[in-house]
Design a protein around this motif. Sequence first.
Motif, PDB file in Angstrom:
ATOM      1  N   VAL A 196       0.860  -1.194   0.000  1.00 32.15           N
ATOM      2  CA  VAL A 196       0.000   0.000   0.000  1.00 32.15           C
ATOM      3  C   VAL A 196       0.887   1.230   0.000  1.00 32.15           C
ATOM      4  O   VAL A 196       1.650   1.456   0.952  1.00 32.15           O
ATOM      5  CB  VAL A 196      -0.944   0.011   1.214  1.00 32.15           C
ATOM      6  CG1 VAL A 196      -1.760   1.311   1.224  1.00 32.15           C
ATOM      7  CG2 VAL A 196      -1.852  -1.192   1.205  1.00 32.15           C
ATOM      8  N   LEU A 197       0.775   2.020  -1.037  1.00 29.27           N
ATOM      9  CA  LEU A 197       1.549   3.252  -1.140  1.00 29.27           C
ATOM     10  C   LEU A 197       0.831   4.442  -0.500  1.00 29.27           C
ATOM     11  O   LEU A 197       1.455   5.350   0.022  1.00 29.27           O
ATOM     12  CB  LEU A 197       1.823   3.558  -2.611  1.00 29.27           C
ATOM     13  CG  LEU A 197       2.608   2.487  -3.391  1.00 29.27           C
ATOM     14  CD1 LEU A 197       2.664   2.857  -4.860  1.00 29.27           C
ATOM     15  CD2 LEU A 197       4.011   2.332  -2.817  1.00 29.27           C
ATOM     16  N   SER A 198      -0.516   4.412  -0.585  1.00 23.87           N
ATOM     17  CA  SER A 198      -1.298   5.520  -0.008  1.00 23.87           C
ATOM     18  C   SER A 198      -2.735   5.060   0.195  1.00 23.87           C
ATOM     19  O   SER A 198      -3.273   4.317  -0.639  1.00 23.87           O
ATOM     20  CB  SER A 198      -1.267   6.738  -0.927  1.00 23.87           C
ATOM     21  OG  SER A 198      -2.121   7.761  -0.455  1.00 23.87           O
ATOM     22  N   THR A 199      -3.318   5.492   1.292  1.00 23.34           N
ATOM     23  CA  THR A 199      -4.746   5.257   1.553  1.00 23.34           C
ATOM     24  C   THR A 199      -5.392   6.610   1.826  1.00 23.34           C
ATOM     25  O   THR A 199      -4.925   7.360   2.683  1.00 23.34           O
ATOM     26  CB  THR A 199      -4.955   4.320   2.750  1.00 23.34           C
ATOM     27  OG1 THR A 199      -4.322   3.062   2.469  1.00 23.34           O
ATOM     28  CG2 THR A 199      -6.434   4.092   3.016  1.00 23.34           C
ATOM     29  N   GLN A 200      -6.464   6.895   1.073  1.00 18.46           N
ATOM     30  CA  GLN A 200      -7.120   8.212   1.201  1.00 18.46           C
ATOM     31  C   GLN A 200      -8.634   8.052   1.301  1.00 18.46           C
ATOM     32  O   GLN A 200      -9.200   7.101   0.759  1.00 18.46           O
ATOM     33  CB  GLN A 200      -6.790   9.085  -0.022  1.00 18.46           C
ATOM     34  CG  GLN A 200      -5.310   9.285  -0.277  1.00 18.46           C
ATOM     35  CD  GLN A 200      -5.058   9.990  -1.589  1.00 18.46           C
ATOM     36  OE1 GLN A 200      -5.925  10.745  -2.078  1.00 18.46           O
ATOM     37  NE2 GLN A 200      -3.870   9.746  -2.166  1.00 18.46           N
ATOM     38  N   ALA A 207     -11.393  14.392  -6.521  1.00 21.98           N
ATOM     39  CA  ALA A 207     -10.266  13.613  -7.057  1.00 21.98           C
ATOM     40  C   ALA A 207      -9.378  13.118  -5.925  1.00 21.98           C
ATOM     41  O   ALA A 207      -9.159  13.811  -4.923  1.00 21.98           O
ATOM     42  CB  ALA A 207      -9.450  14.470  -8.016  1.00 21.98           C
ATOM     43  N   ALA A 208      -8.856  11.919  -6.084  1.00 22.53           N
ATOM     44  CA  ALA A 208      -7.807  11.432  -5.180  1.00 22.53           C
ATOM     45  C   ALA A 208      -6.481  12.068  -5.576  1.00 22.53           C
ATOM     46  O   ALA A 208      -6.300  12.520  -6.715  1.00 22.53           O
ATOM     47  CB  ALA A 208      -7.724   9.922  -5.240  1.00 22.53           C
ATOM     48  N   VAL A 209      -5.534  12.092  -4.627  1.00 22.06           N
ATOM     49  CA  VAL A 209      -4.220  12.694  -4.884  1.00 22.06           C
ATOM     50  C   VAL A 209      -3.196  11.573  -5.047  1.00 22.06           C
ATOM     51  O   VAL A 209      -3.027  10.728  -4.146  1.00 22.06           O
ATOM     52  CB  VAL A 209      -3.815  13.632  -3.734  1.00 22.06           C
ATOM     53  CG1 VAL A 209      -2.427  14.227  -4.018  1.00 22.06           C
ATOM     54  CG2 VAL A 209      -4.853  14.737  -3.566  1.00 22.06           C
ATOM     55  N   ALA A 210      -2.549  11.553  -6.168  1.00 20.09           N
ATOM     56  CA  ALA A 210      -1.559  10.493  -6.433  1.00 20.09           C
ATOM     57  C   ALA A 210      -0.362  10.643  -5.495  1.00 20.09           C
ATOM     58  O   ALA A 210       0.131  11.752  -5.267  1.00 20.09           O
ATOM     59  CB  ALA A 210      -1.103  10.551  -7.885  1.00 20.09           C
ATOM     60  N   PRO A 211       0.126   9.532  -4.940  1.00 21.17           N
ATOM     61  CA  PRO A 211       1.334   9.598  -4.110  1.00 21.17           C
ATOM     62  C   PRO A 211       2.577   9.766  -5.001  1.00 21.17           C
ATOM     63  O   PRO A 211       2.489   9.777  -6.233  1.00 21.17           O
ATOM     64  CB  PRO A 211       1.339   8.241  -3.421  1.00 21.17           C
ATOM     65  CG  PRO A 211       0.673   7.323  -4.386  1.00 21.17           C
ATOM     66  CD  PRO A 211      -0.375   8.155  -5.071  1.00 21.17           C
ATOM     67  N   ALA A 212       3.738   9.883  -4.357  1.00 18.34           N
ATOM     68  CA  ALA A 212       4.987   9.983  -5.127  1.00 18.34           C
ATOM     69  C   ALA A 212       5.152   8.724  -5.975  1.00 18.34           C
ATOM     70  O   ALA A 212       4.782   7.622  -5.577  1.00 18.34           O
ATOM     71  CB  ALA A 212       6.170  10.139  -4.171  1.00 18.34           C
ATOM     72  N   ASN A 213       5.697   8.904  -7.163  1.00 15.67           N
ATOM     73  CA  ASN A 213       5.894   7.769  -8.067  1.00 15.67           C
ATOM     74  C   ASN A 213       6.803   6.725  -7.407  1.00 15.67           C
ATOM     75  O   ASN A 213       7.900   7.052  -6.920  1.00 15.67           O
ATOM     76  CB  ASN A 213       6.514   8.223  -9.375  1.00 15.67           C
ATOM     77  CG  ASN A 213       5.579   9.124 -10.172  1.00 15.67           C
ATOM     78  OD1 ASN A 213       4.392   9.194  -9.877  1.00 15.67           O
ATOM     79  ND2 ASN A 213       6.138   9.792 -11.179  1.00 15.67           N
TER      80      ASN A 213
END
Length: 222
Positions: A196-200, A207-213
């Motif tokens: 899991v890179l990000s949970t929002q 819109a969801a916000v993309a985490p760092a690549n």
Amino acid sequence: FVPNGKTISSQTVKEGNAAEEPTAPEVTGKNFIGWDNEFSYVKSNLTVTAQYEDIMYSVIFFDWDGEILDAQEVKHGGNANEPAHPTRANWKFTGWSKDFTNVTEPLSIEALYEQEVANVTFLDKDGNVIATRIVNVGEKLTDLPEAPVVPEYTFVGWENELWFESVPFDFSTTALYEKTELKEFTVQFLDHDGTVLSTQTVTEGDAAVAPANPTWAGHTFT
């Protein structure tokens, strides 16, 4: 024999005899009812005058449902007296069905009405006119316009809707809305191996916000 002072017959009769009755003149609007003196046994010089009475006519005023509002006896050529104007729920009295001046015959007169109407104005939530409807007072309003769509709001009805069942008079009605309750969603960003890179938590429509690549050795993030 004199009606209204005009001689219609003059006779010489021997004492004790009868005078011959002439034909009484017709008088407009009156009925002949006889003579004012007896002339079957003449004993002296005699003046006999024709007697008349007014012809009377029945004048009856009716309401729209047949109810008798007033009944009068009016002499020939006379005027009937107008009764008080009747009332009828949701209707306006406009007059009588016949003229009742210079009456020369029996009359039946009916009250006349016209249906009262109301103007209903439909407004959007900002007070702008959407539509208008004309409805008979006392009748149900069924032809409703479409309420405008307002983003993030739900149309819930019209102001003063109780009056739609039996429209009482002119009025305006405004579209009513409630703020739409938006759902919330969980958005997870996963790496190639399920990490899991990000949970929002994101509100419906946002819109969801993309985490760092992320990085992966030997691979290019696309």
